[in-house]
Write a protein that holds these residues in place. Structure first.
Motif, mmCIF file in Angstrom:
data_model
loop_
_atom_site.group_PDB
_atom_site.id
_atom_site.type_symbol
_atom_site.label_atom_id
_atom_site.label_comp_id
_atom_site.label_asym_id
_atom_site.label_seq_id
_atom_site.Cartn_x
_atom_site.Cartn_y
_atom_site.Cartn_z
ATOM 1 N N SER A 124 10.617 -28.684 9.749
ATOM 2 C CA SER A 124 10.851 -28.377 8.337
ATOM 3 C C SER A 124 9.567 -27.927 7.655
ATOM 4 N N TYR A 125 8.412 -28.209 8.253
ATOM 5 C CA TYR A 125 7.147 -27.792 7.640
ATOM 6 C C TYR A 125 6.751 -26.378 8.047
ATOM 7 N N LEU A 126 7.452 -25.826 9.022
ATOM 8 C CA LEU A 126 7.067 -24.489 9.482
ATOM 9 C C LEU A 126 7.421 -23.433 8.432
ATOM 10 N N GLY A 127 8.417 -23.727 7.622
ATOM 11 C CA GLY A 127 8.805 -22.788 6.578
ATOM 12 C C GLY A 127 9.515 -21.573 7.152
ATOM 13 N N GLU A 128 10.271 -20.899 6.260
ATOM 14 C CA GLU A 128 10.944 -19.663 6.671
ATOM 15 C C GLU A 128 9.996 -18.496 6.456
ATOM 16 N N PHE A 129 10.178 -17.464 7.273
ATOM 17 C CA PHE A 129 9.389 -16.249 7.100
ATOM 18 C C PHE A 129 9.717 -15.637 5.741
ATOM 19 N N SER A 130 8.698 -15.417 4.919
ATOM 20 C CA SER A 130 8.944 -14.814 3.615
ATOM 21 C C SER A 130 7.680 -14.127 3.129
ATOM 22 N N LEU A 131 7.708 -12.804 3.157
ATOM 23 C CA LEU A 131 6.530 -12.064 2.710
ATOM 24 C C LEU A 131 6.333 -12.229 1.204
ATOM 25 N N GLU A 132 7.470 -12.429 0.459
ATOM 26 C CA GLU A 132 7.326 -12.607 -0.987
ATOM 27 C C GLU A 132 6.544 -13.875 -1.287
ATOM 28 N N ARG A 133 6.929 -14.964 -0.621
ATOM 29 C CA ARG A 133 6.242 -16.234 -0.888
ATOM 30 C C ARG A 133 4.781 -16.142 -0.446
ATOM 31 N N ALA A 134 4.549 -15.441 0.676
ATOM 32 C CA ALA A 134 3.162 -15.260 1.116
ATOM 33 C C ALA A 134 2.383 -14.503 0.052
ATOM 34 N N ALA A 135 2.999 -13.420 -0.457
ATOM 35 C CA ALA A 135 2.316 -12.612 -1.472
ATOM 36 C C ALA A 135 2.082 -13.430 -2.737
ATOM 37 N N GLY A 136 3.083 -14.257 -3.094
ATOM 38 C CA GLY A 136 2.954 -15.101 -4.288
ATOM 39 C C GLY A 136 1.758 -16.042 -4.161
ATOM 40 N N LEU A 137 1.613 -16.669 -2.977
ATOM 41 C CA LEU A 137 0.492 -17.599 -2.782
ATOM 42 C C LEU A 137 -0.841 -16.861 -2.854
ATOM 43 N N LEU A 138 -0.871 -15.653 -2.276
ATOM 44 C CA LEU A 138 -2.121 -14.883 -2.315
ATOM 45 C C LEU A 138 -2.459 -14.504 -3.763
ATOM 46 N N ASP A 139 -1.416 -14.138 -4.529
ATOM 47 C CA ASP A 139 -1.628 -13.830 -5.942
ATOM 48 C C ASP A 139 -2.219 -15.039 -6.653
ATOM 49 N N SER A 140 -1.646 -16.224 -6.351
ATOM 50 C CA SER A 140 -2.103 -17.440 -7.033
ATOM 51 C C SER A 140 -3.562 -17.743 -6.713
ATOM 52 N N LEU A 141 -4.054 -17.201 -5.599
ATOM 53 C CA LEU A 141 -5.465 -17.395 -5.255
ATOM 54 C C LEU A 141 -6.352 -16.356 -5.941
ATOM 55 N N GLY A 142 -5.731 -15.473 -6.701
ATOM 56 C CA GLY A 142 -6.510 -14.452 -7.404
ATOM 57 C C GLY A 142 -6.851 -13.257 -6.525
ATOM 58 N N LEU A 143 -6.138 -13.135 -5.401
ATOM 59 C CA LEU A 143 -6.419 -12.000 -4.518
ATOM 60 C C LEU A 143 -5.475 -10.853 -4.905
ATOM 61 N N ARG A 144 -5.831 -10.135 -5.975
ATOM 62 C CA ARG A 144 -4.945 -9.107 -6.515
ATOM 63 C C ARG A 144 -4.991 -7.840 -5.688
ATOM 64 N N ARG A 145 -3.917 -7.102 -5.754
ATOM 65 C CA ARG A 145 -3.875 -5.825 -5.034
ATOM 66 C C ARG A 145 -4.572 -4.748 -5.848
ATOM 67 N N GLY A 146 -5.350 -3.911 -5.195
ATOM 68 C CA GLY A 146 -5.992 -2.784 -5.869
ATOM 69 C C GLY A 146 -5.037 -1.608 -5.954
ATOM 70 N N SER A 147 -5.521 -0.497 -6.451
ATOM 71 C CA SER A 147 -4.664 0.674 -6.624
ATOM 72 C C SER A 147 -4.212 1.222 -5.268
ATOM 73 N N ASP A 148 -5.004 0.958 -4.197
ATOM 74 C CA ASP A 148 -4.624 1.435 -2.864
ATOM 75 C C ASP A 148 -3.664 0.480 -2.175
ATOM 76 N N GLY A 149 -3.255 -0.596 -2.893
ATOM 77 C CA GLY A 149 -2.341 -1.535 -2.281
ATOM 78 C C GLY A 149 -3.043 -2.648 -1.525
#
Lengths: 589, 322
Positions: A380-405
Motif C-alpha cells: 500500500s506504500y508503493l502508491g499508484e503510478f501517477s505523473l500528476e501527483r509526481a508533478a504536484g509534489l515537484l511543484d510543491s518543492l518549488g521546482l517550477r517548469r520554465g518556458s521550455d517545459g
C-alpha cells in the motif's frame, strides 16, 4: 600408490572396522527410507544417462573458499554438501548433512546432530571433525577470499564450534544469534583429511593455491551426489556419480539418477539458448524477457518445457539516489523525502512488470521477498503510478517548469541528473527508457548513462553516480543482507557519508537521518535475538520504515523462470514453485 | 643479414620494456581494481580485502609492484593470476594450442581463398561474378564478426542443424582423438573459420585486387606483353609477384591478432581460445594476466614484423638490408 599413502589408508580401514557394527545397524535401519525431501519427486526415476547443463564462464578454482566465482560454485555444489538447506517448496530449513538440531533456551547454543553412515567419495567417513575444520579453519578465516566470517560473527564475537562426539557438534555464541542456522547453510563442508595439511590458518596464500583447476580430480573428494571426473579448459567440466553418494529416493534407490553430469562452457546467453534449442543442453537459464518466445516454442510442439514460479533469490531492481552527490542542489533534493516520493509516483511498475518482464514479476518488497516468512506487506506504500501527483509534489518543492517545459532548480539551472544503469542487461535498459520517457513528461531530464553490468556495483559503492538502477539478491533471512540495508553497511551505497572511518566499526550516527538511526538499531537488536517472532516484529518495522522513507525506490520482484528439455523427469512446477535438483532429475524413457 | 637480425632483436628489448611500463601504467589508471570488485559479494569484508591486498603486494606503491613483476619476468615467472590462484604462464599455455591452431588455420584459409579471388576480380573487373564477389567482400568488411556468428547460428538452427558453437559436440570434447571426432570437428570448424576469416578475406581480396590493378597498368607489363610473352607468364611472373609485396608486410601485422582479434567471436562461438580469457582478465583487473597477454601481443607484433621483413627480402630480390 606409494607406501605412505597405502599405510594411511590401511589405518583408516582399520578404524572403520572398529566402528563398523554401529554404522551397519544404522545403515540397515535407514535402507529404503528416503533421506531427501519427498516433494522433489513427481515420480521415481530411472538410472542412467547424462545431464548436460551450460556454464557461463570458466571456473576459476575447485577451492571453494579461495575464489568468488559463481561458475565454480555451480559445479562444486554438486560435489560438496551443506549442513542444511532451504526446502524448495516451503522455504524452510531441512537437514542435508545434518540430521537434526536443537537450540538452547537462551538461544546461545545450537547442537547439531549429523547424519550417520556418510562417507567421502574416497571412502573416508564423514564426521564432526570435517565440520569443525570447515568452519573454524576455512569459512571464518578472513585471509581467504570467499570467507564467511561476517555471518559467523555476532555482536563482533566469532561463533565458537565445539565437537561433542563424532556425529555431534555445538555452535556457541556470546549473545543470542537468531540467524545462526542460516549462517550454517552458507558453507559447503570440506574434507579435513584432504585439506588440513595445507594449513589454511597459517598459510592462507598457499592454501588458496591448492585445488586449482589443474588438480587431479581424484583429489577433490566430496559427499555430494557427483564427483569431478575431468575438466577441459574453456570447454567442459565432467562429473560422474559419487559411488558413495548417501542420498536415497523415496523407494530407497541411490541418487543421483544420472550417471554423468556435464557442464558445457558457453559464455553468450543467446548461444546457450541456441544450444538448448539444438538439443545439446538439457536446461538453460532464462529471463522473463526470453520466456514468451520459448513458451511459444513449447506450445508449438518443441520438446522443451518452460516453467515459472516464485522464489526468494531473484534480484529486484531498485532506483538509488546518491545522498552525497557533489552538486549541493541535487544533494539537497535527493535527501528530500518529498522528492523521492515524487519519483516513486513516476515509476510505472505495472507497465514495467507487463512490458519488461512479460508479466513474470510482482510488486516488490522492501528488502524481503514477497510471500516469505519475513515479508511485511508494504504494497500500500508503493502508491499508484501517477505523473500528476509526481508533478504536484515537484511543484510543491518549488521546482517550477520554465518556458521550455523543463523544471528549474532554485538556482535557475535545469533539473537534470544522470541515471546510471547496466546497458548490457535487457530489463535494466528497458526500465531506464521507460523512466526517462515518463519523467520527460513532467519536466525532469534523466540523462541515461549505460555501463557494463560487471562494473555496476563498483560504480555504486564508489559513489560515482547521481542516481542508479541497482539490484541486490534477496536472502532467506534479513540478517544476511544487513550490509545492504543497515545504514553504514558496506553495500549501503546511497549514503556513503555515514560509512565508518577507516579502522572504526561505528558508522557516523550524526550524519544519519532519524529513520536511518532507527533502522540501524533494528538490525543491531534483531541480530542478537533468538526468538524468531520477536525478530520478525523488528524486521516488520524496518520494512515499514523503508517503505515510508524510501532509502531507495524498489521497482519489481522478478519471478523465477526455467527451461528444460522435455526428456527431464522430476523437473516441474508445483504450488507456484519451480522444483528440480541435479540429483533428483532423470532421463525419461 | 645476420647483423641486421641482431640489430632488430637488440632494438626490440628496450621497446618491449617501454611498452611494459606503459601497459602497467594504463592498468593502474583504470578505476577500481581487482579487490574492489570483490566487495560485490556480500560475504567479503573490508578486513578480508586488506588481508588479500597484503598477500598480493597490492598495498605497495605502484613502482614496487612493477619492479616485482619485472624481477619475475627476468626469472621467467609471469606472476600469479589473482582470479585463478594459478601461475599466469600455466593458464596461457592451457589455451595456447587451440588459439594457435585456429589462428593459423584461419590465416591459411584466408590467404588461400583471398589471393586467387583478388586476382580474379582484378582481371575480370566488370564481370557479374566479380561484382558478386565484391559484394560479398563489402559485406564481410561491413558486418561485425559476432553478428555473422549469430546469423550463422540462427541459420544452422533453422535448418535443423545442431552444431552451434564450440569446436566439438559435447560427447567428443574430452574423448580421445578418433576419425569420428575429427569429422565432428570439421562439422563445427566451418562456422568459426567463416566468422573469423570473413573480414580478413575481404580485406586481402580488396588489397590484392587494387595492387594487381596498379601493377597491371605499369609500363613494364606493357613491355612484357609487347615483347610477346605469354599472358600466363606476364601475370604470374611479373604482375602477381610485384603485387603481393605489400601484402607480405600486412601479414606481419596479423600475428598479434592471434590474441586479441577473436575475443568477441570466441565468446559468441564458445571457442577455447585466449580471447575470452583476456576479456575476463580485463574486466576483473587481473593485472598480471593482462600484463602477460599484452606483452605477448607486443612481442608477436615485433616478431611478425621481423618475419615479414625477412620474407620480403627473400621474395623480392631488390630489397636488401645490409
Amino acid at each position: 600408490m606409494n607406501r605412505r599413502r597405502f599405510l594411511r589408508q590401511t589405518a583408516l580401514g582399520l578404524g572403520a572396522g572398529v566402528l563398523a557394527p554401529g554404522l551397519w545397524a544404522r545403515g540397515l535401519a535407514q535402507g529404503g527410507a528416503a533421506n531427501v525431501p519427498a516433494n522433489l519427486f513427481q515420480e521415481i526415476g530411472r538410472r542412467g544417462g547424462t545431464l548436460t547443463l551450460p556454464l557461463g564462464s570458466t571456473p576459476q578454482s575447485w577451492n571453494y573458499f579461495a575464489v568468488i566465482d559463481n561458475f565454480a560454485y555451480t559445479v562444486l555444489n554438486n560435489v560438496f554438501d551443506r549442513l542444511m538447506q532451504l526446502d524448495q517448496v516451503s522455504f524452510e530449513l531441512v537437514g542435508v548433512l545434518a540430521e537434526s538440531w536443537s537450540i538452547s533456551r537462551d538461544a546461545r547454543t545450537t547442537t547439531v546432530k549429523l547424519r550417520s553412515g556418510i562417507k567421502w567419495s574416497d571412502g573416508t567417513p564423514f564426521t564432526a571433525d570435517d565440520v569443525l575444520f570447515t568452519f573454524t579453519e576455512v569459512a571464518s578465516n578472513t585471509n581467504l577470499r570467499a570467507n564467511q566470517a561476517a555471518t559467523l560473527t555476532v555482536a563482533g564475537v566469532p561463533l565458537r564450534f565445539e565437537k561433542v562426539d563424532d556425529l555431534t557438534f555445538r555452535v556457541i555464541s556470546s549473545k543470542p544469534y537468531g540467524a545462526v542456522l542460516q549462517a550454517l547453510t552458507f558453507s559447503p563442508i570440506l574434507p579435513r583429511h584432504k585439506l588440513a595439511q595445507f594449513k589454511p590458518r597459517e598459510d592462507p596464500g598457499g592454501f588458496s593455491r591448492v585445488w586449482a583447476t589443474n588438480t587431479d580430480p581424484k583429489e577433490i573428494v566430496g559427499t555430494g551426489p557427483f564427483i569431478l571426473q575431468s575438466y577441459v579448459p574453456d570447454q567442459k567440466v565432467t562429473l560422474v556419480r559419487n559411488p558413495n553418494s548417501w542420498r536415497r529416493d523415496p523407494q530407497g534407490n541411490q541418487l543421483p539418477y544420472f550417471d554423468k553430469l556435464e557442464y558445457l562452457i558457453i559464455r553468450d546467453p543467446n548461444v546457450q539458448i541456441a544450444q538448448f534449442r539444438a538439443g545439446n543442453l538439457d536446461q538453460v537459464p532464462i529471463t522473463g524477457a526470453q520466456f514468451p518466445e520459448l513458451k511459444r516454442l513449447e506450445v508449438g510442439g518443441a520438446k522443451i518445457r518452460v516453467l515459472s514460479g516464485s522464489t526468494i533469490y531473484t534480484s529486484p531492481p531498485h532506483w538509488g539516489f546518491n545522498f552525497d552527490v557533489p552538486n549541493p542542489e541535487l544533494r539537497e533534493l535527493f535527501r528530500n523525502l518529498t522528492f523521492r516520493k515524487a519519483m516513486q509516483f513516476a515509476v510505472n511498475r505495472k507497465r514495467i512488470i507487463e512490458d519488461v518482464y512479460n508479466g513474470l514479476a510482482v510488486l516488490p518488497g522492501h528488502g524481503v521477498a514477497p510471500g516469505t516468512f519475513w515479508y511485511y506487506d508494504t504494497r500500500s506504500y508503493l502508491g499508484e503510478f501517477s505523473l500528476e501527483r509526481a508533478a504536484g509534489l515537484l511543484d510543491s518543492l518549488g521546482l517550477r517548469r520554465g518556458s521550455d517545459g523543463q523544471r528549474r532548480l532554485p538556482s535557475g539551472r535545469v533539473l537534470e541528473f544522470a541515471f546510471t544503469y547496466a546497458s548490457d542487461s535487457a530489463p535494466f535498459a528497458a526500465i531506464a527508457a521507460i523512466l526517462q520517457n515518463d519523467l520527460r513528461q513532467i519536466g525532469v531530464k534523466l540523462n541515461l548513462q549505460g555501463i557494463q553490468q560487471g562494473t555496476l556495483l563498483a560504480t555504486a559503492t564508489g559513489g560515482n553516480f547521481e542516481s542508479i538502477l541497482m539490484a541486490y539478491g534477496d536472502q532467506p533471512d534479513p540478517q544476511l543482507r544487513k550490509d545492504i540495508w543497515q545504514p553504514g553497511g558496506q553495500l549501503n551505497y546511497w549514503h556513503r557519508s555515514v560509512w565508518p572511518d577507516r579502522g572504526s566499526s561505528e558508522p557516523k550516527f550524526d550524519q544519519m537521518f532519524p529513520w536511518e538511526k532507527n533502522i540501524w538499531e533494528i538490525f543491531r537488536q534483531a541480530e542478537q535475538l533468538g526468538d524468531q517472532n520477536e525478530r520478525k516484529r523488528l524486521y516488520d518495522r524496518w520494512q515499514l520504515l523503508s517503505a515510508q522513507n524510501l532509502p531507495v525506490i524498489m521497482i519489481a520482484k522478478p519471478t523465477a523462470v526455467a527451461a528444460g528439455h522435455a526428456r527431464l523427469g522430476n523437473f516441474f512446477a508445483r504450488d507456484n514453485r519451480i522444483i528440480f535438483t541435479n540429483f533428483s532429475m532423470f532421463e525419461k524413457a | 643479414m645476420g647483423v641486421y637480425l641482431l640489430r632488430r632483436v637488440l632494438v626490440a628489448i628496450p621497446t618491449l620494456w617501454l611498452i611494459s611500463v606503459l601497459v602497467f601504467a594504463v592498468i593502474q589508471l583504470q578505476p577500481g581494481g581487482f579487490l574492489e570488485n570483490l566487495l560485490e559479494d556480500p560475504r567479503v569484508s573490508r578486513e578480508t580485502i586488506e588481508n588479500i591486498r597484503r598477500q598480493y603486494l597490492l598495498d605497495q606503491p605502484v613502482w614496487v609492484q612493477y619492479l616485482h613483476w619485472l624481477g619475475g619476468i627476468v626469472r621467467g615467472d609471469f606472476g600469479y593470476s589473482f582470479l585463478n590462484s594459478r601461475p599466469v604462464s600455466e593458464l596461457i599455455w592451457e589455451r595456447m594450442g587451440w588459439t594457435v591452431f585456429l589462428a593459423f588455420l584461419t590465416i591459411l584459409v584466408t590467404w588461400v581463398i583471398a589471393i586467387p579471388l583478388g586476382i580474379y576480380t582484378a582481371l575480370n573487373r566488370y564481370g557479374p561474378s566479380s561484382t558478386a564477389l565484391n559484394f560479398v567482400g563489402y559485406f564481410g568488411l561491413a558486418t561485425p564478426d559476432f553478428l555473422v556468428a549469430l546469423l550463422l547460428i540462427y541459420w544452422v538452427l533453422s535448418t535443423g542443424g545442431t552444431n552451434v558453437g564450440g569446436l566439438f559436440s559435447p560427447q567428443y570434447i574430452d574423448a580421445p582423438w578418433s576419425w569420428a571426432k575429427f569429422q565432428d570437428m570439421l562439422a563445427h570448424l566451418w562456422i568459426p573459420l567463416i566468422v573469423i576469416g570473413l573480414d580478413g578475406t575481404a580485406t586481402i581480396m580488396r588489397q590484392m585486387r587494387a595492387n594487381l590493378l596498379d601493377v597491371l597498368s605499369q609500363d613494364y607489363i606493357r613491355t612484357a606483353r609487347a615483347k610477346g610473352l605469354a599472358e600466363r607468364v606476364v601475370l604470374w611472373k611479373h604482375a602477381v609477384r610485384n603485387a603481393i609485396n605489400p601484402l607480405i608486410s600486412l601479414a606481419g601485422l596479423q600475428l598479434p591478432t592471434l590474441i586479441s582479434s577473436t575475443i568477441i567471436a570466441s565468446i559468441v562461438l564458445s571457442l577455447p581460445t585466449i580471447g575470452p580469457f583476456l576479456y575476463d582478465s580485463l574486466l576483473n583487473k587481473d593485472q598480471y594476466v593482462v600484463m602477460a597477454l599484452l606483452m605477448l601481443s607486443a612481442l608477436l607484433l615485433m616478431v611478425g614484423n621481423l618475419l615479414a621483413d625477412v620474407l620480403l627480402a627473400w621474395v623480392d630480390p631488390r630489397i636488401r638490408y645490409e
